[in-house]
Design a protein around this motif. Structure first.
Motif, PDB file in Angstrom:
ATOM      1  N   THR A  55      34.862  29.382  31.945  1.00 44.43           N
ATOM      2  CA  THR A  55      34.998  30.719  31.353  1.00 44.43           C
ATOM      3  C   THR A  55      36.479  31.024  31.113  1.00 44.43           C
ATOM      4  O   THR A  55      37.311  30.801  32.001  1.00 44.43           O
ATOM      5  CB  THR A  55      34.392  31.790  32.280  1.00 44.43           C
ATOM      6  OG1 THR A  55      33.022  31.477  32.523  1.00 44.43           O
ATOM      7  CG2 THR A  55      34.496  33.168  31.655  1.00 44.43           C
ATOM      8  N   LEU A  89      29.479  33.483  36.240  1.00 48.78           N
ATOM      9  CA  LEU A  89      30.378  32.893  35.252  1.00 48.78           C
ATOM     10  C   LEU A  89      30.534  31.389  35.467  1.00 48.78           C
ATOM     11  O   LEU A  89      30.659  30.918  36.593  1.00 48.78           O
ATOM     12  CB  LEU A  89      31.753  33.565  35.315  1.00 48.78           C
ATOM     13  CG  LEU A  89      31.805  35.064  34.992  1.00 48.78           C
ATOM     14  CD1 LEU A  89      33.253  35.532  34.922  1.00 48.78           C
ATOM     15  CD2 LEU A  89      31.083  35.378  33.685  1.00 48.78           C
ATOM     16  N   THR A 142      40.795  35.435  30.588  1.00 52.92           N
ATOM     17  CA  THR A 142      40.710  36.868  30.298  1.00 52.92           C
ATOM     18  C   THR A 142      39.299  37.389  30.554  1.00 52.92           C
ATOM     19  O   THR A 142      39.127  38.526  31.016  1.00 52.92           O
ATOM     20  CB  THR A 142      41.107  37.153  28.841  1.00 52.92           C
ATOM     21  OG1 THR A 142      40.348  36.298  27.965  1.00 52.92           O
ATOM     22  CG2 THR A 142      42.591  36.899  28.627  1.00 52.92           C
ATOM     23  N   ASP A 143      38.282  36.565  30.269  1.00 51.42           N
ATOM     24  CA  ASP A 143      36.907  36.987  30.538  1.00 51.42           C
ATOM     25  C   ASP A 143      36.647  37.099  32.031  1.00 51.42           C
ATOM     26  O   ASP A 143      35.930  38.002  32.490  1.00 51.42           O
ATOM     27  CB  ASP A 143      35.919  36.004  29.902  1.00 51.42           C
ATOM     28  CG  ASP A 143      35.935  36.055  28.379  1.00 51.42           C
ATOM     29  OD1 ASP A 143      36.547  36.997  27.831  1.00 51.42           O
ATOM     30  OD2 ASP A 143      35.341  35.157  27.746  1.00 51.42           O
ATOM     31  N   SER A 173      38.367  40.250  33.261  1.00 54.27           N
ATOM     32  CA  SER A 173      37.620  41.414  32.784  1.00 54.27           C
ATOM     33  C   SER A 173      36.351  41.614  33.596  1.00 54.27           C
ATOM     34  O   SER A 173      36.007  42.739  33.990  1.00 54.27           O
ATOM     35  CB  SER A 173      37.283  41.252  31.301  1.00 54.27           C
ATOM     36  OG  SER A 173      36.517  42.336  30.835  1.00 54.27           O
ATOM     37  N   HIS A 174      35.643  40.510  33.870  1.00 53.90           N
ATOM     38  CA  HIS A 174      34.397  40.607  34.628  1.00 53.90           C
ATOM     39  C   HIS A 174      34.632  41.091  36.046  1.00 53.90           C
ATOM     40  O   HIS A 174      33.782  41.770  36.635  1.00 53.90           O
ATOM     41  CB  HIS A 174      33.711  39.240  34.648  1.00 53.90           C
ATOM     42  CG  HIS A 174      32.292  39.285  35.126  1.00 53.90           C
ATOM     43  ND1 HIS A 174      31.951  39.001  36.429  1.00 53.90           N
ATOM     44  CD2 HIS A 174      31.142  39.592  34.493  1.00 53.90           C
ATOM     45  CE1 HIS A 174      30.643  39.118  36.567  1.00 53.90           C
ATOM     46  NE2 HIS A 174      30.122  39.486  35.414  1.00 53.90           N
TER      47      HIS A 174
END
Length: 464
Positions: A193, A189, A196-197, A200-201
């Protein structure tokens, strides 16, 4: 018990496959529900290999596919075992968990690229780049599987949503800092980024809500939600725990901040030497215990400690970000690295033991493993290293580092610090005349009361 079939017999993922099996069957939660099949664990048999692995797919509830660069050995039809297993699992309506290993697709075998595209049209796949990232992703997928099938109504602590916490309780600065650190581990990432991403990742969201692990790692005030998430540090004189406690600190903050504060506490209680600027503008600082070993001791809770072992963290969703931020080492090597660091520094090998519910790790300081401290009434000279024995008589009167080194006819500054000065200070025989200003140009070193007692005892023994 759910049987998991981990794909392929190709050599590309031999270590990862074994690590996953050890991880799943060693985890206190997962081992209650899952067992793992590896083709290489089968004994020799008068059966065709392709018949065996397809039969094992039939016997398994879950197909776990690892797709990498290699396609595998092709049969007469030009199809590899990896692809046949995936197709067979699809035809038998098996649960399929597919993980694409590696961030770059450019050097993958063309047929593997086709297989990945095929899987992409049928399942939700996850891309990973490291073994810790893979084990964490598998952990999250298996927990979700159990929850979906009604076998797990209470999630593990780190995967559970943090009660009353929202995304507003995540500190954006902590996330940006983490991404900058993780990029040094080739984390996939980018630093910009969205938060929230990132969460989530890292599998740190539960139905859109931050998990306990998310708050501990990136929360603005983790202790607001998790009161016991603090570190207590105590310093005692000697090797016995006695009250009153000379130094006692309670630290709060994120998991990263707790580690930093605990490590700084330890380093503040041991000997520190500041070198010269002969090799650069920054004067080197050297502690009697390797900083990396102290950090591993603070973070780790290891098992099967002094040989290569599978890493089975109690809270894997916490462990992966700590690895990516370089707070702990790769799976299974943390305690081995501690041992190696201490040996390189000339220290005794660390010790590890279970004491009831507590796990105790001991790092040995300079001189403490060699020194025998006598009773006051016994005039027996404590054992010291030959180097320290040569140094102490020269410090009857305060002397600078340069004066002591010249008196010993030593030219190598680093050797003098490591073999002579640091051990003498760490063992309590020598002290600084200006301890509050260790880099002062007026700094000198003198015998402590313990050092003078050692000299007196040695002189008496020499007269006998």
């Amino acid at each position: 018990m759910h049987r998991i079939f981990i794909s392929s017999v190709q050599k590309e993922f031999a270590a990862e496959r074994r690590a996953l099996k050890d991880y799943i069957e060693g985890d206190p939660l997962l081992r209650r529900f899952f067992e793992v099949f590896l083709f290489e664990d089968l004994p020799a048999s008068d059966r065709r290999a392709d018949d065996v692995y397809l039969a094992e797919v039939d016997r398994s509830a879950i197909y776990l596919g690892l797709f990498g660069r290699e396609y595998g050995v092709e049969d007469s039809s030009g199809v590899s075992p990896t692809e046949r297993e995936f197709i067979h699992a699809t035809e038998r309506a098996k649960e399929r968990l597919v993980f694409i290993v590696g961030a770059d697709d450019s050097n993958r075998h063309p047929k593997m690229q086709n297989l990945i595209r095929m899987a992409d049209t049928q399942v939700i796949r996850r891309r990973v780049t490291t073994t810790p990232e893979l084990t964490t992703a598998v952990y999250a997928s298996l927990v979700e599987y159990l929850e979906r099938h009604g076998e797990l109504r209470t999630l593990p602590f780190d995967a559970s949503a943090c009660r009353n916490a929202t995304l507003d309780d995540i500190d954006e600065k902590h996330v940006r800092w983490f991404l900058a650190q993780a990029r040094q581990r080739q984390y996939s990432l980018a630093e910009n980024t969205p938060t929230t991403d990132v969460l989530s990742h890292l599998n740190l969201l539960e139905q859109g809500q931050p998990t306990n692990a998310a708050i501990l790692l990136f929360g603005k005030q983790p202790q607001r939600f998790l009161l016991s998430s603090e570190v207590k540090c105590m310093h005692f004189h000697g090797a016995e725990i006695r009250k009153p406690i000379p130094s006692y600190q309670v630290y709060k903050g994120t998991s990263f901040e707790l580690v930093d504060q605990a490590v700084d506490f330890v380093l503040s209680k041991i000997a520190r030497m500041v070198g010269t600027r002969a090799k650069g503008a920054q004067a080197p600082v050297e502690y009697e215990l390797p900083r990396e070993a102290v950090t591993e001791a603070v973070v780790n809770a290891p098992e099967r400690l002094t040989r290569p072992h599978a890493s089975i963290p109690r809270n894997p969703l916490l462990a992966e970000p700590l690895f990516l931020a370089r707070y702990i080492e790769r799976a299974g090597t943390g305690t081995l690295d501690m041992i190696a660091r201490c040996r390189e520094a000339g220290l005794k090998q660390p010790e590890f033991r279970q004491d009831g519910s507590q796990f105790v790790q001991t790092l040995w300081r300079w001189g403490l493993t060699l020194e025998v401290i006598p009773e006051v009434t016994r005039e027996v000279t404590p054992e010291v290293t030959p180097e320290v024995a040569r140094l102490l008589p020269l410090a009857v009167r305060p002397a600078s580092r340069q004066e002591l080194q010249r008196a010993l006819s030593l030219r190598d500054d680093e050797h003098f610090r490591i073999a002579y000065l640091l051990p003498a200070i760490a063992a309590g025989y020598l002290e600084m005349t200006i301890p509050e200003k260790p880099t002062s140009r007026l700094q000198k070193y003198r015998l402590t009361e313990k050092g003078r007692a050692w000299l007196t005892a040695r002189k008496k023994e020499e007269k006998k």
